[in-house]
Design an enzyme around this catalytic site. Structure first.
Site, PDB file in Angstrom:
ATOM      1  N   CYS A  46       0.858  -1.191   0.000  1.00  0.00           N
ATOM      2  CA  CYS A  46       0.000   0.000   0.000  1.00  0.00           C
ATOM      3  C   CYS A  46       0.895   1.243   0.000  1.00  0.00           C
ATOM      4  O   CYS A  46       1.718   1.411  -0.901  1.00  0.00           O
ATOM      5  CB  CYS A  46      -0.936  -0.084   1.200  1.00  0.00           C
ATOM      6  SG  CYS A  46      -2.146   1.232   1.392  1.00  0.00           S
ATOM      7  N   ASP A  54      -8.376  -3.248  -8.237  1.00  0.00           N
ATOM      8  CA  ASP A  54      -8.054  -2.213  -7.254  1.00  0.00           C
ATOM      9  C   ASP A  54      -8.808  -0.932  -7.608  1.00  0.00           C
ATOM     10  O   ASP A  54      -8.527  -0.294  -8.626  1.00  0.00           O
ATOM     11  CB  ASP A  54      -6.545  -1.962  -7.255  1.00  0.00           C
ATOM     12  CG  ASP A  54      -6.074  -1.127  -6.075  1.00  0.00           C
ATOM     13  OD1 ASP A  54      -6.825  -0.231  -5.653  1.00  0.00           O
ATOM     14  OD2 ASP A  54      -4.957  -1.370  -5.592  1.00  0.00           O
ATOM     15  N   HIS A  71      -7.423  -3.941  -3.902  1.00  0.00           N
ATOM     16  CA  HIS A  71      -6.356  -3.338  -3.119  1.00  0.00           C
ATOM     17  C   HIS A  71      -6.221  -4.065  -1.777  1.00  0.00           C
ATOM     18  O   HIS A  71      -7.202  -4.482  -1.180  1.00  0.00           O
ATOM     19  CB  HIS A  71      -6.676  -1.866  -2.864  1.00  0.00           C
ATOM     20  CG  HIS A  71      -5.526  -1.093  -2.294  1.00  0.00           C
ATOM     21  ND1 HIS A  71      -4.450  -0.715  -3.059  1.00  0.00           N
ATOM     22  CD2 HIS A  71      -5.268  -0.660  -1.040  1.00  0.00           C
ATOM     23  CE1 HIS A  71      -3.583  -0.055  -2.294  1.00  0.00           C
ATOM     24  NE2 HIS A  71      -4.065  -0.018  -1.069  1.00  0.00           N
TER      25      HIS A  71
END
Length: 221
Positions: A117, A163, A190
């Site tokens: 991330c 995502d 994600h």
């Protein structure tokens, strides 16, 4: 189990780090770069997992410049808090903190970086601006902004095809800018590596981890 240690960055900032050590001699060092949720239970578990693979894993607390000891979960309020905290730490300051973590990880040999991330974006910048032996970047939403920078080490990318925060076109632009870097997409969203998130995708996480370990082994060993 790992231990909490204190690191000192080049600008004098002191930050915490979670360190997980392997049994026996280490294959090398690996810096684990957090999501926007701090060095929480998940990131500590990731560090322990890489220690079990033979690496000395160092997870620096990158939010310590804002507020020490931040550990967030994955509910909506946690996401909002993490998103509010992240811009309060500059990329330049974060590089100082990553460099400090690399210094400790290098005690085990060659030091690589793996980030998730926000940490995936940090890992990319570290690959370009610092001197790791290798870097692995999971779904870094800011990599696209910095895709014109040149890595100083081998880099592997992992992105989710579903995502919502990183359009697949942006991920492919990163691939096209660096065609010599291993690049993989997965049928997942994600955060697919995190087993505490609703977006966790076990098959994608396992495959990405296997690829990452195979990529890192000759570069850190």
């Amino acid at each position: 189990m790992g231990e909490q240690v204190s690191l000192t960055a080049a600008d004098g900032h002191e930050l915490a780090a979670y360190v997980a050590r392997p049994e026996g001699s280490a294959k090398g060092g690996l810096v684990i770069l957090q999501e926007i949720f701090g060095v929480n239970a998940h990131i500590r578990a990731v560090a322990e997992g890489f220690a079990a693979e033979g690496y000395m894993a160092v997870a620096p607390a990158l939010f310590d410049r804002v507020r020490p000891g931040i550990e967030l979960g994955y509910e909506a309020d946690d996401v909002a808090e993490g998103r509010a905290l992240r811009p309060q730490v500059s990329w330049e300051a974060t590089m100082h903190d990553v460099a400090a973590a690399m210094g400790l990880a290098a005690e085990a040999g060659k030091a690589g970086i793996i980030g998730y991330c926000w940490g995936g974006s940090v890992a990319w910048l570290a690959a370009c601006r610092l001197s790791p032996a290798a870097a692995v970047c999971y779904y870094g939403g800011h990599i696209h902004e910095f895709r014109d920078e040149k890595p100083a080490c081998p880099v592997m990318f992992h992105f989710g095809e579903e995502d919502a925060g990183i359009p697949l076109g942006q991920a492919r632009a990163v691939r096209d800018a660096h065609p010599n870097c291993p690049f993989f997409t997965y049928p997942a969203g994600h955060g697919f590596n995190c087993d505490l998130r609703g977006s966790y995708h076990a098959e994608s996480a396992a495959l990405a981890r296997q690829r990452s370990l195979e990529f890192l082994a000759p570069l850190l060993g």
